[in-house]
Design a protein around this motif. Structure first.
Motif, PDB file in Angstrom:
ATOM      1  N   LEU A 234      24.446  49.691   9.267  1.00 30.91           N
ATOM      2  CA  LEU A 234      25.824  49.178   9.236  1.00 30.91           C
ATOM      3  C   LEU A 234      26.397  49.098  10.653  1.00 30.91           C
ATOM      4  O   LEU A 234      27.106  48.145  10.988  1.00 30.91           O
ATOM      5  CB  LEU A 234      26.690  50.081   8.347  1.00 30.91           C
ATOM      6  N   TYR A 235      26.068  50.092  11.463  1.00 31.42           N
ATOM      7  CA  TYR A 235      26.558  50.060  12.856  1.00 31.42           C
ATOM      8  C   TYR A 235      26.020  48.827  13.596  1.00 31.42           C
ATOM      9  O   TYR A 235      26.760  48.110  14.270  1.00 31.42           O
ATOM     10  CB  TYR A 235      26.127  51.340  13.603  1.00 31.42           C
ATOM     11  N   LEU A 236      24.725  48.593  13.459  1.00 33.90           N
ATOM     12  CA  LEU A 236      24.107  47.452  14.158  1.00 33.90           C
ATOM     13  C   LEU A 236      24.662  46.129  13.627  1.00 33.90           C
ATOM     14  O   LEU A 236      24.875  45.178  14.370  1.00 33.90           O
ATOM     15  CB  LEU A 236      22.583  47.476  13.998  1.00 33.90           C
ATOM     16  N   PHE A 237      24.883  46.070  12.317  1.00 33.48           N
ATOM     17  CA  PHE A 237      25.459  44.862  11.704  1.00 33.48           C
ATOM     18  C   PHE A 237      26.835  44.577  12.293  1.00 33.48           C
ATOM     19  O   PHE A 237      27.195  43.438  12.575  1.00 33.48           O
ATOM     20  CB  PHE A 237      25.552  45.050  10.176  1.00 33.48           C
ATOM     21  N   ALA A 238      27.600  45.642  12.505  1.00 34.20           N
ATOM     22  CA  ALA A 238      28.962  45.482  13.013  1.00 34.20           C
ATOM     23  C   ALA A 238      29.015  45.171  14.505  1.00 34.20           C
ATOM     24  O   ALA A 238      29.977  44.566  14.991  1.00 34.20           O
ATOM     25  CB  ALA A 238      29.754  46.757  12.732  1.00 34.20           C
ATOM     26  N   THR A 239      27.985  45.555  15.241  1.00 33.34           N
ATOM     27  CA  THR A 239      28.099  45.478  16.713  1.00 33.34           C
ATOM     28  C   THR A 239      27.158  44.476  17.381  1.00 33.34           C
ATOM     29  O   THR A 239      27.280  44.254  18.580  1.00 33.34           O
ATOM     30  CB  THR A 239      27.840  46.862  17.335  1.00 33.34           C
ATOM     31  N   THR A 240      26.196  43.907  16.641  1.00 34.90           N
ATOM     32  CA  THR A 240      25.267  42.964  17.322  1.00 34.90           C
ATOM     33  C   THR A 240      25.441  41.551  16.812  1.00 34.90           C
ATOM     34  O   THR A 240      26.041  41.329  15.779  1.00 34.90           O
ATOM     35  CB  THR A 240      23.799  43.379  17.115  1.00 34.90           C
TER      36      THR A 240
END
Length: 240
Positions: A234-240
């Motif tokens: 979820l973090y990577l989805f939100a930030t990349t």
């Protein structure tokens, strides 16, 4: 000065004394047969089982130019193990793999050939295309792995079929940049490395591999890893 192409193989270890002699013998066999210049850098995180003593014996057998020992004072994590290893790597290419025999060194020459064909920045082993596969996992573990990978494909569109594997070849300068840009730890770290590869526009190829569940020792995957994977995704989805 290092030879034109030299391959530094990073082997982070923690309690791998049974596996280390076999994996190193196999690495040396396949790379010597293929005629490549290489070194194996063993990064042991203060294993209580005597892994480092075994590594010292192996260094005596094969020589300190082939087996380089770079131990650390404690269990400090995979990402930092790679950073530590790269600092001592003479090669212009770095190969990362597990020391627990889940990754067979016979695939390394295939990684190298694939890299040379198109001058790729990253070559990653995949369990999910062509002749790739997994041996020794029960249905539940296979489903978790497939599901995690499928979810990551949908959310991140990474341009690679296997995001959580840890059997890869990198150009050394590319690996250095990718590691500096990564914020994840543990299981998610490998996934972020592939996502950043795409983000920076590096070229990526895949080689089908067969992954074999560890023979000796305990698996390091548990419930907390599954939760941290979901959070990291979820973090990577939100930030990349």
């Amino acid at each position: 000065m290092a030879p034109k192409n030299m391959y530094s193989i990073l082997l982070p270890t923690y309690n791998e004394k049974e596996n280390l002699p076999i994996i190193i013998w196999l690495i040396i066999k396949y790379l010597t047969e293929s005629g490549y210049e290489f070194e194996v850098i063993v990064i042991d995180d203060a294993s209580p089982d005597g892994t480092l003593d075994v590594a010292k014996q192996l260094q005596k057998i094969y020589g300190s130019d082939k087996i380089v020992l770079r131990p650390r004072s404690g269990k400090l994590g995979l990402g930092t193990a790679y950073i530590h290893g790269i600092q001592h790597a003479k090669g212009n290419f770095v190969i990362i793999m597990d020391a627990d025999l889940s990754h067979h060194p016979k695939f390394i020459p295939e990684f190298i050939r694939k890299q040379k064909e198109n001058d790729l920045d990253v070559v990653s082993g995949t369990r999910y295309t062509g002749s790739g596969g997994v041996y020794g996992w029960d249905v539940k573990r296979k489903l978790i792995s497939r599901g995690a990978n499928y979810l990551a494909q949908i959310l991140l569109r990474p341009g690679a079929s296997d995001l959580t594997g840890s059997f890869r070849l990198y150009k050394k300068d590319v690996l250095e940049r990718l590691i500096k840009s990564c914020v994840s730890k543990g299981y998610v770290f490998q996934m972020e490395m592939i996502v950043r590869t795409r983000q920076f526009g590096y070229s990526l190829g895949e080689v089908p591999i067969t992954f074999v569940d560890r023979v000796y020792g305990e698996s390091k995957l548990g419930g907390t890893e599954v939760i941290s994977y979901a959070m990291g995704l979820l973090y990577l989805f939100a930030t990349t």
